[in-house]
Write a protein that holds these residues in place. Structure first.
Motif, PDB file in Angstrom:
ATOM      1  N   SER A 140      37.888  32.417  53.369  1.00  0.00           N
ATOM      2  CA  SER A 140      37.147  32.535  54.619  1.00  0.00           C
ATOM      3  C   SER A 140      37.108  33.998  55.017  1.00  0.00           C
ATOM      4  CB  SER A 140      37.830  31.708  55.718  1.00  0.00           C
ATOM      5  OG  SER A 140      39.109  32.247  55.997  1.00  0.00           O
ATOM      6  N   ASP A 141      36.571  34.255  56.199  1.00  0.00           N
ATOM      7  CA  ASP A 141      36.503  35.636  56.682  1.00  0.00           C
ATOM      8  C   ASP A 141      37.901  36.266  56.738  1.00  0.00           C
ATOM      9  OD1 ASP A 141      33.900  35.059  56.965  1.00  0.00           O
ATOM     10  OD2 ASP A 141      33.810  35.206  59.144  1.00  0.00           O
ATOM     11  N   ARG A 142      38.926  35.445  56.972  1.00  0.00           N
ATOM     12  CA  ARG A 142      40.264  35.973  57.183  1.00  0.00           C
ATOM     13  C   ARG A 142      40.902  36.518  55.904  1.00  0.00           C
ATOM     14  NH1 ARG A 142      42.051  30.888  60.946  1.00  0.00           N
ATOM     15  NH2 ARG A 142      40.801  31.451  62.773  1.00  0.00           N
ATOM     16  N   ASN A 143      40.503  36.008  54.762  1.00  0.00           N
ATOM     17  CA  ASN A 143      41.086  36.527  53.523  1.00  0.00           C
ATOM     18  C   ASN A 143      40.022  37.123  52.608  1.00  0.00           C
ATOM     19  OD1 ASN A 143      39.812  34.271  52.580  1.00  0.00           O
ATOM     20  ND2 ASN A 143      41.610  33.319  51.658  1.00  0.00           N
ATOM     21  N   SER A 144      38.920  37.564  53.197  1.00  0.00           N
ATOM     22  CA  SER A 144      37.811  38.084  52.396  1.00  0.00           C
ATOM     23  C   SER A 144      38.108  39.450  51.789  1.00  0.00           C
ATOM     24  CB  SER A 144      36.531  38.164  53.245  1.00  0.00           C
ATOM     25  OG  SER A 144      36.733  39.011  54.359  1.00  0.00           O
ATOM     26  N   PHE A 145      39.225  40.078  52.216  1.00  0.00           N
ATOM     27  CA  PHE A 145      39.582  41.365  51.624  1.00  0.00           C
ATOM     28  C   PHE A 145      39.827  41.229  50.127  1.00  0.00           C
ATOM     29  CE2 PHE A 145      43.516  39.347  52.907  1.00  0.00           C
ATOM     30  CZ  PHE A 145      44.337  39.540  51.820  1.00  0.00           C
ATOM     31  N   ASN A 146      40.143  40.024  49.691  1.00  0.00           N
ATOM     32  CA  ASN A 146      40.396  39.779  48.270  1.00  0.00           C
ATOM     33  C   ASN A 146      39.138  39.283  47.557  1.00  0.00           C
ATOM     34  OD1 ASN A 146      42.185  39.761  46.077  1.00  0.00           O
ATOM     35  ND2 ASN A 146      42.490  37.552  46.272  1.00  0.00           N
ATOM     36  N   LEU A 147      38.021  39.367  48.256  1.00  0.00           N
ATOM     37  CA  LEU A 147      36.773  38.791  47.769  1.00  0.00           C
ATOM     38  C   LEU A 147      36.332  39.375  46.432  1.00  0.00           C
ATOM     39  CD1 LEU A 147      34.429  36.902  48.428  1.00  0.00           C
ATOM     40  CD2 LEU A 147      33.391  38.746  49.732  1.00  0.00           C
ATOM     41  N   LYS A 148      36.428  40.686  46.292  1.00  0.00           N
ATOM     42  CA  LYS A 148      35.956  41.329  45.070  1.00  0.00           C
ATOM     43  C   LYS A 148      36.726  40.833  43.858  1.00  0.00           C
ATOM     44  CE  LYS A 148      34.267  45.748  43.399  1.00  0.00           C
ATOM     45  NZ  LYS A 148      34.022  47.163  43.764  1.00  0.00           N
ATOM     46  N   ASN A 149      38.034  40.665  43.990  1.00  0.00           N
ATOM     47  CA  ASN A 149      38.842  40.172  42.872  1.00  0.00           C
ATOM     48  C   ASN A 149      38.502  38.727  42.536  1.00  0.00           C
ATOM     49  OD1 ASN A 149      40.267  42.536  42.422  1.00  0.00           O
ATOM     50  ND2 ASN A 149      41.854  42.026  43.917  1.00  0.00           N
TER      51      ASN A 149
ATOM     52  N   GLN B  83      27.701  39.546  52.405  1.00  0.00           N
ATOM     53  CA  GLN B  83      28.782  40.392  51.881  1.00  0.00           C
ATOM     54  C   GLN B  83      29.220  39.871  50.517  1.00  0.00           C
ATOM     55  OE1 GLN B  83      32.328  40.421  54.282  1.00  0.00           O
ATOM     56  NE2 GLN B  83      33.507  41.525  52.748  1.00  0.00           N
ATOM     57  N   ILE B  84      29.316  38.557  50.416  1.00  0.00           N
ATOM     58  CA  ILE B  84      29.672  37.927  49.142  1.00  0.00           C
ATOM     59  C   ILE B  84      28.619  38.255  48.088  1.00  0.00           C
ATOM     60  CG2 ILE B  84      30.040  35.713  47.960  1.00  0.00           C
ATOM     61  CD1 ILE B  84      30.940  34.582  50.666  1.00  0.00           C
ATOM     62  N   LEU B  85      27.354  38.054  48.457  1.00  0.00           N
ATOM     63  CA  LEU B  85      26.267  38.261  47.494  1.00  0.00           C
ATOM     64  C   LEU B  85      26.157  39.708  47.046  1.00  0.00           C
ATOM     65  CD1 LEU B  85      23.621  35.880  49.037  1.00  0.00           C
ATOM     66  CD2 LEU B  85      24.596  35.710  46.760  1.00  0.00           C
ATOM     67  N   LYS B  86      26.430  40.633  47.942  1.00  0.00           N
ATOM     68  CA  LYS B  86      26.393  42.048  47.565  1.00  0.00           C
ATOM     69  C   LYS B  86      27.358  42.310  46.418  1.00  0.00           C
ATOM     70  CE  LYS B  86      27.092  46.707  49.411  1.00  0.00           C
ATOM     71  NZ  LYS B  86      27.502  47.514  50.600  1.00  0.00           N
ATOM     72  N   ILE B  87      28.562  41.748  46.534  1.00  0.00           N
ATOM     73  CA  ILE B  87      29.565  41.912  45.473  1.00  0.00           C
ATOM     74  C   ILE B  87      29.146  41.160  44.211  1.00  0.00           C
ATOM     75  CG2 ILE B  87      31.962  41.420  44.832  1.00  0.00           C
ATOM     76  CD1 ILE B  87      32.637  41.737  47.838  1.00  0.00           C
ATOM     77  N   VAL B  88      28.624  39.946  44.391  1.00  0.00           N
ATOM     78  CA  VAL B  88      28.172  39.133  43.257  1.00  0.00           C
ATOM     79  C   VAL B  88      27.133  39.879  42.439  1.00  0.00           C
ATOM     80  CG1 VAL B  88      26.876  37.062  42.622  1.00  0.00           C
ATOM     81  CG2 VAL B  88      28.717  36.910  44.301  1.00  0.00           C
ATOM     82  N   PHE B  89      26.141  40.442  43.116  1.00  0.00           N
ATOM     83  CA  PHE B  89      25.053  41.123  42.411  1.00  0.00           C
ATOM     84  C   PHE B  89      25.522  42.452  41.810  1.00  0.00           C
ATOM     85  CE2 PHE B  89      22.195  38.696  45.523  1.00  0.00           C
ATOM     86  CZ  PHE B  89      22.059  37.638  44.643  1.00  0.00           C
ATOM     87  N   GLN B  90      26.447  43.136  42.486  1.00  0.00           N
ATOM     88  CA  GLN B  90      26.993  44.375  41.931  1.00  0.00           C
ATOM     89  C   GLN B  90      27.731  44.112  40.626  1.00  0.00           C
ATOM     90  OE1 GLN B  90      29.410  45.949  45.113  1.00  0.00           O
ATOM     91  NE2 GLN B  90      27.732  47.175  45.980  1.00  0.00           N
TER      92      GLN B  90
END
Length: 204
Positions: free
Chosen positions: A12-21, A41-48
């Protein structure tokens, strides 16, 4: 239930700091909503990271397109959605017509992937007390949203001249009333056309 699967990670938003990993260690990304701004924010990382991303459509998540001019916030979200949906690897649903609307509204080339969304209702064990021998049931839509065109559906059913003592017209109206007074209008019309065979569901 999802967290019981070893290959599924919920965040969720609360643990999204680990999203990239999380994204980096995933083979595929499945999205079930484009509603919250956080999804971009999720999609930006996904597409990158060039990970394949798939959209599992659900009703409002597609039809929110019709609300795009409701406010500046809605329009900004619409623009972001349009950019993101164009880049998807696939769109998953079991209704081909809704996929075709996604193509029309968002100009994406994402391929259609047919997959079941609803359960097999034939496997549901109904208590004998709820069964009525010789009675057929027609379920009309699933919510009180005015875009479900309940009254038009009622008129079509009425044209079939069904023996109403053998039929029940069941209409869920317990949520999503987005036009004041629409639910009562549907109930009034249903009772007028079908009498005691009309069964509105107004509570969960």
């Amino acid at each position: 239930l999802l967290q019981k699967f070893p290959n599924v990670t919920l965040f969720s938003d609360r643990n999204s700091f680990n999203l990239k990993n999380i994204v980096k260690n995933s083979n595929k990304i499945f999205l079930h909503s484009f509603e919250c701004l956080h999804i971009f924010q999720i999609l930006k990382i996904v597409f990158q990271l060039k990970k394949p991303a798939y959209w599992i459509i659900w009703g409002f998540d597609l039809y929110i397109y019709q609300e795009r001019y409701k406010s500046l916030k809605y329009f900004i979200k619409h623009i972001l959605r349009k950019i993101a949906i164009k880049k998807l690897s696939g769109i998953i649903y079991d209704v081909k017509g809704e996929y075709e609307l996604a193509i029309k509204w968002y100009h994406t080339r994402a391929p259609y992937i047919e997959a079941g969304y609803l359960p097999d209702f034939s496997t549901i064990d109904v208590s004998p007390k709820q069964k009525k021998e010789g009675v057929y049931r027609i379920l009309v839509n699933h919510s009180a949203n005015y875009r479900n065109y309940h009254i038009e559906v009622f008129e079509k059913i009425k044209q079939l001249a069904l023996p109403l003592n053998n039929y029940e017209i069941i209409v869920p109206l317990s949520y999503s009333e987005n036009k004041p007074g629409y639910k009562n209008e549907v109930i009034e019309k249903g009772k007028q056309l079908f009498g005691n065979s009309f069964i509105p569901i107004v509570d969960y």
